[in-house]
Design a protein around this motif. Structure first.
Motif, PDB file in Angstrom:
ATOM      1  N   LEU A  41     -46.751 100.591 -45.815  1.00  0.00           N
ATOM      2  CA  LEU A  41     -46.441 101.655 -45.316  1.00  0.00           C
ATOM      3  C   LEU A  41     -47.522 102.791 -45.733  1.00  0.00           C
ATOM      4  CD1 LEU A  41     -42.655 102.486 -46.633  1.00  0.00           C
ATOM      5  CD2 LEU A  41     -43.544 101.992 -44.298  1.00  0.00           C
ATOM      6  N   LEU A  42     -48.304 102.368 -46.679  1.00  0.00           N
ATOM      7  CA  LEU A  42     -49.550 103.334 -46.908  1.00  0.00           C
ATOM      8  C   LEU A  42     -50.648 103.187 -45.735  1.00  0.00           C
ATOM      9  CD1 LEU A  42     -49.534 102.746 -50.830  1.00  0.00           C
ATOM     10  CD2 LEU A  42     -49.206 104.949 -49.539  1.00  0.00           C
ATOM     11  N   ALA A  43     -50.701 102.144 -45.063  1.00  0.00           N
ATOM     12  CA  ALA A  43     -51.412 101.929 -44.166  1.00  0.00           C
ATOM     13  C   ALA A  43     -51.250 102.527 -42.650  1.00  0.00           C
ATOM     14  CB  ALA A  43     -51.824 100.238 -43.915  1.00  0.00           C
ATOM     15  N   THR A  44     -49.968 103.057 -42.666  1.00  0.00           N
ATOM     16  CA  THR A  44     -49.514 103.788 -41.343  1.00  0.00           C
ATOM     17  C   THR A  44     -50.143 105.102 -41.070  1.00  0.00           C
ATOM     18  OG1 THR A  44     -47.493 104.412 -42.292  1.00  0.00           O
ATOM     19  CG2 THR A  44     -47.418 102.086 -41.339  1.00  0.00           C
ATOM     20  N   ARG A  45     -50.778 105.625 -41.984  1.00  0.00           N
ATOM     21  CA  ARG A  45     -51.210 107.019 -41.836  1.00  0.00           C
ATOM     22  C   ARG A  45     -52.548 107.091 -40.897  1.00  0.00           C
ATOM     23  NH1 ARG A  45     -53.126 107.996 -47.611  1.00  0.00           N
ATOM     24  NH2 ARG A  45     -53.381 105.947 -47.327  1.00  0.00           N
ATOM     25  N   ILE A  46     -52.347 107.902 -39.954  1.00  0.00           N
ATOM     26  CA  ILE A  46     -53.039 108.131 -38.774  1.00  0.00           C
ATOM     27  C   ILE A  46     -53.484 109.674 -38.983  1.00  0.00           C
ATOM     28  CG2 ILE A  46     -53.382 108.209 -36.245  1.00  0.00           C
ATOM     29  CD1 ILE A  46     -51.507 105.847 -36.041  1.00  0.00           C
ATOM     30  N   HIS A  47     -54.802 109.760 -39.184  1.00  0.00           N
ATOM     31  CA  HIS A  47     -55.203 111.251 -39.506  1.00  0.00           C
ATOM     32  C   HIS A  47     -54.239 111.987 -40.471  1.00  0.00           C
ATOM     33  CE1 HIS A  47     -57.734 110.865 -36.036  1.00  0.00           C
ATOM     34  NE2 HIS A  47     -56.966 110.593 -35.335  1.00  0.00           N
ATOM     35  N   GLY A  48     -53.880 111.073 -41.666  1.00  0.00           N
ATOM     36  CA  GLY A  48     -53.357 111.697 -42.698  1.00  0.00           C
ATOM     37  C   GLY A  48     -51.918 111.671 -42.515  1.00  0.00           C
ATOM     38  N   GLU A  49     -51.104 111.557 -41.333  1.00  0.00           N
ATOM     39  CA  GLU A  49     -49.830 111.257 -41.103  1.00  0.00           C
ATOM     40  C   GLU A  49     -49.367 110.177 -40.840  1.00  0.00           C
ATOM     41  OE1 GLU A  49     -46.581 114.288 -39.144  1.00  0.00           O
ATOM     42  OE2 GLU A  49     -48.212 114.871 -39.922  1.00  0.00           O
ATOM     43  N   SER A  50     -47.981 109.846 -41.372  1.00  0.00           N
ATOM     44  CA  SER A  50     -47.556 108.524 -41.044  1.00  0.00           C
ATOM     45  C   SER A  50     -46.230 108.771 -40.208  1.00  0.00           C
ATOM     46  CB  SER A  50     -46.977 107.876 -42.346  1.00  0.00           C
ATOM     47  OG  SER A  50     -46.128 106.961 -42.196  1.00  0.00           O
ATOM     48  N   PRO A  51     -45.759 107.929 -39.298  1.00  0.00           N
ATOM     49  CA  PRO A  51     -44.645 107.903 -38.401  1.00  0.00           C
ATOM     50  C   PRO A  51     -43.371 107.628 -39.458  1.00  0.00           C
ATOM     51  CG  PRO A  51     -45.746 105.846 -37.908  1.00  0.00           C
ATOM     52  CD  PRO A  51     -46.606 106.671 -38.783  1.00  0.00           C
ATOM     53  N   PHE A  52     -43.741 107.219 -40.685  1.00  0.00           N
ATOM     54  CA  PHE A  52     -42.487 107.137 -41.665  1.00  0.00           C
ATOM     55  C   PHE A  52     -42.313 108.327 -42.295  1.00  0.00           C
ATOM     56  CE2 PHE A  52     -43.766 102.870 -40.757  1.00  0.00           C
ATOM     57  CZ  PHE A  52     -42.755 102.141 -40.469  1.00  0.00           C
ATOM     58  N   LYS A  53     -42.984 109.343 -42.122  1.00  0.00           N
ATOM     59  CA  LYS A  53     -42.817 110.642 -42.855  1.00  0.00           C
ATOM     60  C   LYS A  53     -41.383 111.217 -42.574  1.00  0.00           C
ATOM     61  CE  LYS A  53     -44.321 115.279 -43.160  1.00  0.00           C
ATOM     62  NZ  LYS A  53     -45.300 116.461 -43.029  1.00  0.00           N
ATOM     63  N   ASP A  54     -40.666 111.558 -43.733  1.00  0.00           N
ATOM     64  CA  ASP A  54     -39.496 111.972 -43.918  1.00  0.00           C
ATOM     65  C   ASP A  54     -38.163 111.029 -43.615  1.00  0.00           C
ATOM     66  OD1 ASP A  54     -40.176 114.464 -44.263  1.00  0.00           O
ATOM     67  OD2 ASP A  54     -40.293 115.088 -42.185  1.00  0.00           O
ATOM     68  N   TYR A  55     -38.716 109.733 -43.594  1.00  0.00           N
ATOM     69  CA  TYR A  55     -37.756 108.557 -43.609  1.00  0.00           C
ATOM     70  C   TYR A  55     -37.279 108.318 -45.054  1.00  0.00           C
ATOM     71  CZ  TYR A  55     -37.898 107.098 -38.815  1.00  0.00           C
ATOM     72  OH  TYR A  55     -37.678 106.821 -37.673  1.00  0.00           O
TER      73      TYR A  55
END
Length: 131
Positions: A34-48
């Motif tokens: 999940l740490l590799a999903t960050r794009i420009h510092g934000e992850s689509p998993f944020k708030d999950y």
């Protein structure tokens, strides 16, 4: 496990799978990806909502002092997930498979990714269907 956190291909694969709306299970050491999903510092998993190895579990098996980062801490601080211990987390070997909303689930000592708070569609990520 530590290399998954920096694997760009893994990050793209998880992001694609999440956006597809298909079931997503992240097992064993996979939650580190999940740490590799960050794009420009934000992850689509944020708030999950997720659960994964806790800092206490890492300490209990003697790994916390030998690693450069702890999964529980980093997924909260760097991905922005809502972390919970989940049921039965006191025993690191407690096997569980629990389906959750949105076709995303978790297995033994692993990660559960479930519904996020707020509107998911604003980031191009489908809103999970109601259970």
């Amino acid at each position: 496990m530590s290399d998954l956190a920096f694997d760009a291909d893994m990050g793209r694969l998880l992001t694609w799978q999440l956006a597809s709306g298909n079931p997503l299970f992240i097992v064993c050491h996979g939650p580190a990806s999940l740490l590799a999903t960050r794009i420009h510092g934000e992850s689509p998993f944020k708030d999950y909502n997720i659960t994964c190895f806790t800092n206490e579990e890492e300490e209990g098996v003697g790994l916390a002092s030998r690693v450069t980062w702890l999964l529980e801490t980093d997924v909260q601080e760097k991905v922005g997930v809502n972390f919970s211990r989940g049921p039965g987390r006191a025993d690191a070997g407690n096997p569980q498979v629990t389906p959750s909303r949105g076709g995303v689930g978790r297995g033994q000592v692993t990660c559960r990714v479930s519904h996020r708070r707020g509107a998911g569609g604003s980031r191009g990520v489908p809103e999970p269907s109601p259970a």
